[in-house]
Design a protein around this motif. Structure first.
Motif, PDB file in Angstrom:
ATOM      1  N   THR A 124       7.774 -48.146 -14.401  1.00 46.43           N
ATOM      2  CA  THR A 124       8.306 -46.840 -14.749  1.00 46.43           C
ATOM      3  C   THR A 124       9.830 -46.929 -14.666  1.00 46.43           C
ATOM      4  OG1 THR A 124       8.287 -46.101 -12.460  1.00 46.43           O
ATOM      5  CG2 THR A 124       6.300 -45.631 -13.782  1.00 46.43           C
ATOM      6  N   LYS A 125      10.515 -45.975 -15.268  1.00 44.58           N
ATOM      7  CA  LYS A 125      11.972 -45.982 -15.224  1.00 44.58           C
ATOM      8  C   LYS A 125      12.465 -45.984 -13.774  1.00 44.58           C
ATOM      9  CE  LYS A 125      16.162 -43.510 -16.402  1.00 44.58           C
ATOM     10  NZ  LYS A 125      16.758 -42.303 -16.964  1.00 44.58           N
ATOM     11  N   GLU A 126      11.857 -45.191 -12.928  1.00 42.94           N
ATOM     12  CA  GLU A 126      12.262 -45.121 -11.521  1.00 42.94           C
ATOM     13  C   GLU A 126      12.191 -46.501 -10.861  1.00 42.94           C
ATOM     14  OE1 GLU A 126      10.754 -43.101  -7.327  1.00 42.94           O
ATOM     15  OE2 GLU A 126       9.937 -42.350  -9.216  1.00 42.94           O
ATOM     16  N   TRP A 128      12.170 -49.441 -12.469  1.00 39.32           N
ATOM     17  CA  TRP A 128      13.161 -50.318 -13.104  1.00 39.32           C
ATOM     18  C   TRP A 128      14.528 -50.109 -12.453  1.00 39.32           C
ATOM     19  CZ3 TRP A 128      12.299 -54.469 -15.681  1.00 39.32           C
ATOM     20  CH2 TRP A 128      11.275 -54.585 -16.627  1.00 39.32           C
ATOM     21  N   GLY A 141      20.678 -44.704 -12.984  1.00 38.54           N
ATOM     22  CA  GLY A 141      19.573 -44.341 -13.865  1.00 38.54           C
ATOM     23  C   GLY A 141      19.931 -44.341 -15.336  1.00 38.54           C
ATOM     24  N   GLY A 145      18.309 -47.021 -17.715  1.00 38.28           N
ATOM     25  CA  GLY A 145      17.423 -46.398 -18.695  1.00 38.28           C
ATOM     26  C   GLY A 145      17.845 -46.675 -20.126  1.00 38.28           C
ATOM     27  N   MET A 149      15.845 -48.910 -22.806  1.00 41.34           N
ATOM     28  CA  MET A 149      15.427 -48.243 -24.035  1.00 41.34           C
ATOM     29  C   MET A 149      16.006 -48.987 -25.240  1.00 41.34           C
ATOM     30  SD  MET A 149      15.778 -44.191 -25.025  1.00 41.34           S
ATOM     31  CE  MET A 149      15.654 -43.731 -23.308  1.00 41.34           C
ATOM     32  N   LEU A 154      11.659 -49.391 -22.619  1.00 43.97           N
ATOM     33  CA  LEU A 154      11.316 -48.010 -22.307  1.00 43.97           C
ATOM     34  C   LEU A 154      11.242 -47.254 -23.632  1.00 43.97           C
ATOM     35  CD1 LEU A 154      13.539 -47.086 -19.200  1.00 43.97           C
ATOM     36  CD2 LEU A 154      11.065 -47.493 -19.236  1.00 43.97           C
ATOM     37  N   TRP A 175       7.443 -51.667 -24.742  1.00 44.55           N
ATOM     38  CA  TRP A 175       6.870 -50.442 -24.190  1.00 44.55           C
ATOM     39  C   TRP A 175       5.592 -50.047 -24.921  1.00 44.55           C
ATOM     40  CZ3 TRP A 175       5.825 -46.242 -27.088  1.00 44.55           C
ATOM     41  CH2 TRP A 175       6.553 -46.023 -28.259  1.00 44.55           C
ATOM     42  N   TYR A 183       4.659 -44.489 -19.042  1.00 44.83           N
ATOM     43  CA  TYR A 183       6.001 -44.199 -18.520  1.00 44.83           C
ATOM     44  C   TYR A 183       6.153 -42.766 -18.048  1.00 44.83           C
ATOM     45  CZ  TYR A 183       6.674 -48.675 -20.636  1.00 44.83           C
ATOM     46  OH  TYR A 183       6.551 -50.001 -20.946  1.00 44.83           O
TER      47      TYR A 183
END
Length: 185
Positions: A124-126, A128, A141, A145, A149, A154, A175, A183
């Motif tokens: 998940t982004k958190e 990562w 973040g 992020g 992306m 992502l 992703w 995600y």
């Protein structure tokens, strides 16, 4: 960043990045390092400033060659701080050099930046962000992020109806292998 799909097409700087780079998988170490550096430079600034200064930054940082940047010392830092063509923030410049050194160590341990990213996928982004903060400097973040992306790790780089998103479907975007719902956890 689906708003990007509205403003980028036809724009002299945003257009080429949106249409040819944003969200496309990357595995080349130099290209990954450049993209990470560009995201660091963007922190607190507009992406347009970064895109406009990109050619000068590529030249100033020896094409973002990890080994060359890792060897930078005070003479190179003085040169960079005097270069009006680049973003001259000492903390960001120090982070670029330190991250190049950390990438060298990562290369020795993991076989390279791309291999390290792939080994940890999916997160998940958190998670990562936690991993990047533990591995590199100047990571938050937004930097993490947008970096992930931009290289397809992502979701969210393009709206579903964006023509570029339709082109991305032909690639094995990381992703997409697990689906966007993963995600949202």
């Amino acid at each position: 960043m689906s708003w990007y799909c509205d403003i980028a097409p036809g724009h002299p700087f945003h257009g080429p990045y949106h249409d040819q780079e944003y969200g496309f998988p990357l595995t080349d170490e130099r290209a990954l390092f450049e993209r990470l550096c560009l995201e660091i430079f963007q922190a607190g600034l507009s992406w347009l400033i970064v895109l406009k200064k990109r050619p000068a930054m590529v030249a100033a940082f020896d094409g973002f060659d990890v080994d060359k940047v890792a060897a930078y010392g005070e003479a190179e830092m003085t040169r960079l701080l005097a270069d009006p063509g680049i973003i001259r923030n000492r903390r960001k410049l120090d982070a670029i050099v330190e991250n190049a050194r950390r990438l060298q160590a990562l290369r020795a341990r993991e076989g390279g930046f791309a291999a390290w990213i792939e080994r940890h996928h999916p997160l998940t982004k958190e998670n990562w962000v936690k991993l990047f903060k533990a591995t590199f400097v100047f990571m938050g973040g937004e930097v993490v992020g947008e970096f992930l992306m931009s290289i397809g790790y992502l979701p969210g780089s393009h709206r579903e109806d964006c023509p570029v998103r339709l082109r991305l479907n032909a690639f094995e975007v990381p992703w997409a292998r697990v689906g966007a719902d993963f995600y949202l956890k």
